[in-house]
Design a protein around this motif. Structure first.
Motif, PDB file in Angstrom:
ATOM      1  N   GLU A   1       1.379 -12.762   7.132  1.00 14.78           N
ATOM      2  CA  GLU A   1       2.242 -11.811   6.733  1.00 14.78           C
ATOM      3  C   GLU A   1       3.094 -12.169   5.127  1.00 14.78           C
ATOM      4  N   THR A   2       2.790 -13.849   5.195  1.00 10.80           N
ATOM      5  CA  THR A   2       3.522 -13.787   3.757  1.00 10.80           C
ATOM      6  C   THR A   2       3.424 -13.257   2.390  1.00 10.80           C
ATOM      7  N   TYR A   3       1.712 -13.980   2.529  1.00 15.30           N
ATOM      8  CA  TYR A   3       1.023 -13.461   1.199  1.00 15.30           C
ATOM      9  C   TYR A   3       0.540 -12.060   0.981  1.00 15.30           C
ATOM     10  N   MET A   4       0.084 -11.419   2.295  1.00 13.44           N
ATOM     11  CA  MET A   4       0.567  -9.999   2.080  1.00 13.44           C
ATOM     12  C   MET A   4       1.579  -9.374   1.136  1.00 13.44           C
ATOM     13  N   ASN A   5       2.243  -9.818   1.239  1.00 10.77           N
ATOM     14  CA  ASN A   5       3.827  -8.776   1.157  1.00 10.77           C
ATOM     15  C   ASN A   5       3.577  -9.398  -0.357  1.00 10.77           C
ATOM     16  N   GLU A   6       3.536 -10.555  -0.910  1.00  9.88           N
ATOM     17  CA  GLU A   6       2.721 -11.541  -2.423  1.00  9.88           C
ATOM     18  C   GLU A   6       2.406 -10.507  -3.133  1.00  9.88           C
ATOM     19  N   LYS A   7       0.739  -9.927  -2.082  1.00  4.10           N
ATOM     20  CA  LYS A   7      -0.286  -9.128  -3.130  1.00  4.10           C
ATOM     21  C   LYS A   7       0.246  -7.992  -2.845  1.00  4.10           C
ATOM     22  N   LEU A   8       1.435  -7.081  -1.865  1.00  5.39           N
ATOM     23  CA  LEU A   8       1.341  -5.918  -1.461  1.00  5.39           C
ATOM     24  C   LEU A   8       2.730  -6.252  -3.311  1.00  5.39           C
ATOM     25  N   ASP A   9       3.875  -7.331  -3.418  1.00  2.00           N
ATOM     26  CA  ASP A   9       4.934  -7.224  -4.218  1.00  2.00           C
ATOM     27  C   ASP A   9       3.352  -6.807  -5.645  1.00  2.00           C
ATOM     28  N   HIS A  10       2.659  -7.437  -6.168  1.00  2.00           N
ATOM     29  CA  HIS A  10       1.932  -7.612  -6.496  1.00  2.00           C
ATOM     30  C   HIS A  10       1.326  -6.157  -7.214  1.00  2.00           C
ATOM     31  N   LEU A  11       0.679  -5.333  -6.579  1.00  2.00           N
ATOM     32  CA  LEU A  11       0.269  -3.941  -5.769  1.00  2.00           C
ATOM     33  C   LEU A  11       1.515  -3.208  -6.940  1.00  2.00           C
ATOM     34  N   GLN A  12       2.219  -3.158  -6.665  1.00  2.00           N
ATOM     35  CA  GLN A  12       3.559  -2.405  -6.560  1.00  2.00           C
ATOM     36  C   GLN A  12       3.823  -2.246  -7.969  1.00  2.00           C
ATOM     37  N   GLN A  13       4.079  -3.762  -8.454  1.00  2.00           N
ATOM     38  CA  GLN A  13       4.289  -4.440 -10.280  1.00  2.00           C
ATOM     39  C   GLN A  13       2.712  -3.211 -11.051  1.00  2.00           C
ATOM     40  N   LEU A  14       1.645  -3.982 -10.252  1.00  2.00           N
ATOM     41  CA  LEU A  14       0.860  -2.895 -10.893  1.00  2.00           C
ATOM     42  C   LEU A  14       0.321  -1.540 -11.230  1.00  2.00           C
ATOM     43  N   SER A  15       0.991  -0.933  -9.835  1.00  2.00           N
ATOM     44  CA  SER A  15       1.750   0.717  -9.847  1.00  2.00           C
ATOM     45  C   SER A  15       1.628   1.300 -11.468  1.00  2.00           C
ATOM     46  N   LYS A  16       2.902   0.244 -11.541  1.00  2.00           N
ATOM     47  CA  LYS A  16       3.248   0.889 -12.980  1.00  2.00           C
ATOM     48  C   LYS A  16       2.734   1.376 -14.026  1.00  2.00           C
ATOM     49  N   VAL A  17       1.384   1.058 -14.195  1.00  2.00           N
ATOM     50  CA  VAL A  17       0.182   0.933 -14.926  1.00  2.00           C
ATOM     51  C   VAL A  17      -0.470   1.689 -13.788  1.00  2.00           C
ATOM     52  N   VAL A  18      -0.791   2.427 -13.074  1.00  2.00           N
ATOM     53  CA  VAL A  18      -1.485   2.977 -12.724  1.00  2.00           C
ATOM     54  C   VAL A  18      -1.369   4.533 -13.570  1.00  2.00           C
ATOM     55  N   GLY A  19      -2.808   4.943 -13.558  1.00  2.00           N
ATOM     56  CA  GLY A  19      -2.977   5.777 -14.705  1.00  2.00           C
ATOM     57  C   GLY A  19      -2.717   6.190 -16.210  1.00  2.00           C
ATOM     58  N   ASN A  20      -2.098   4.918 -17.069  1.00  2.00           N
ATOM     59  CA  ASN A  20      -2.173   5.057 -18.174  1.00  2.00           C
ATOM     60  C   ASN A  20      -2.980   3.960 -18.145  1.00  2.00           C
ATOM     61  N   SER A  21      -4.345   4.145 -18.543  1.00  2.00           N
ATOM     62  CA  SER A  21      -6.092   3.613 -18.414  1.00  2.00           C
ATOM     63  C   SER A  21      -5.681   2.857 -20.060  1.00  2.00           C
TER      64      SER A  21
END
Length: 173
Positions: A120-140
Motif C-alpha cells: 500500500e505504501t508503494y502504491m500510494n507513492e506510485k499514485l502520488d507520482h501519477l498525480q504529479q504527471l497528470s499536470k502534463v497529461v494532454g500537453n504533448s
C-alpha cells in the motif's frame, strides 16, 4: 527474482517431476519466461545438495526414467523463510508481490499485515507520482508517454489499492 520460492511452493503440495513443477509455476504466475529448464534443474540440483528436496528415480515402461522431487522438513523451513522474509524494496517488485499474493493463505496474520502495508505504501507513492504527471497529461510537448498509458496505469494502481484495502478489512475482521 529468484524462483526458489516458486519451486518449493510446488513441492509443498506434493511430490512432482520437473516438467510438472515448471508447468505449474508457469500456470500460477501466468508467465512462461519466469522458469525454464536451464533455471529449474540447476536449482533442483542445488536444493538436493542442501537437503531441501529428495530426488527419486521413477522407472516408466517404454519411456525414459524420470525424477520425482519431494520436499524435506528443511525445504519446508526454507520455503517459509523465502515467503515471509521481505522488505519494502522487495515488495515494490511486481513478481515478488505476486508470489506472496499467490501463497497469501500460507502467511500468518502479522506477515499478511506487513505485506499489505508495504505494498500500500508503494502504491500510494506510485499514485502520488501519477498525480504529479497528470499536470502534463494532454500537453504533448511535456508528455513522455501517451495519455492512454497514464490512464491505464492509474486505473491499475487504484484497483490494486482497492484490493489491498479489501484484504486489510478481511484481516481486521
Amino acid at each position: 527474482m529468484d524462483i526458489e520460492v516458486l519451486i518449493l511452493a510446488q513441492l509443498m503440495k506434493g511430490a512432482k517431476h520437473g516438467y510438472e513443477i515448471k508447468k505449474n509455476i508457469i500456470f500460477v504466475m501466468g508467465n512462461d519466461k519466469i522458469v525454464n529448464n536451464n533455471s529449474l534443474y540447476p536449482k533442483l540440483k542445488l536444493f538436493e545438495k542442501r537437503k531441501w528436496v529428495i530426488k527419486k528415480t521413477e522407472i516408466q515402461e517404454r519411456r525414459p526414467k524420470r525424477y520425482v522431487y519431494s520436499i524435506t522438513t528443511e525445504g519446508e523451513e526454507r520455503f517459509n523463510t523465502c515467503l515471509t522474509e521481505f522488505t519494502l524494496e522487495t515488495i515494490r517488485i511486481d513478481n515478488e508481490w505476486s508470489i506472496r499474493l499467490a501463497y497469501y493463505e500460507l502467511l500468518d496474520q502479522e506477515t499478511r499485515r506487513r505485506l499489505l502495508d508495504y505494498r500500500e505504501t508503494y502504491m500510494n507513492e506510485k499514485l502520488d507520482h501519477l498525480q504529479q504527471l497528470s499536470k502534463v497529461v494532454g500537453n504533448s510537448e511535456d508528455m513522455d508517454y501517451s495519455e492512454e498509458l497514464y490512464f491505464y496505469t492509474r486505473s491499475m494502481v487504484l484497483r490494486e489499492i482497492e484490493l489491498i484495502k479489501e484484504l486489510s478489512r478481511k484481516l481486521e475482521a
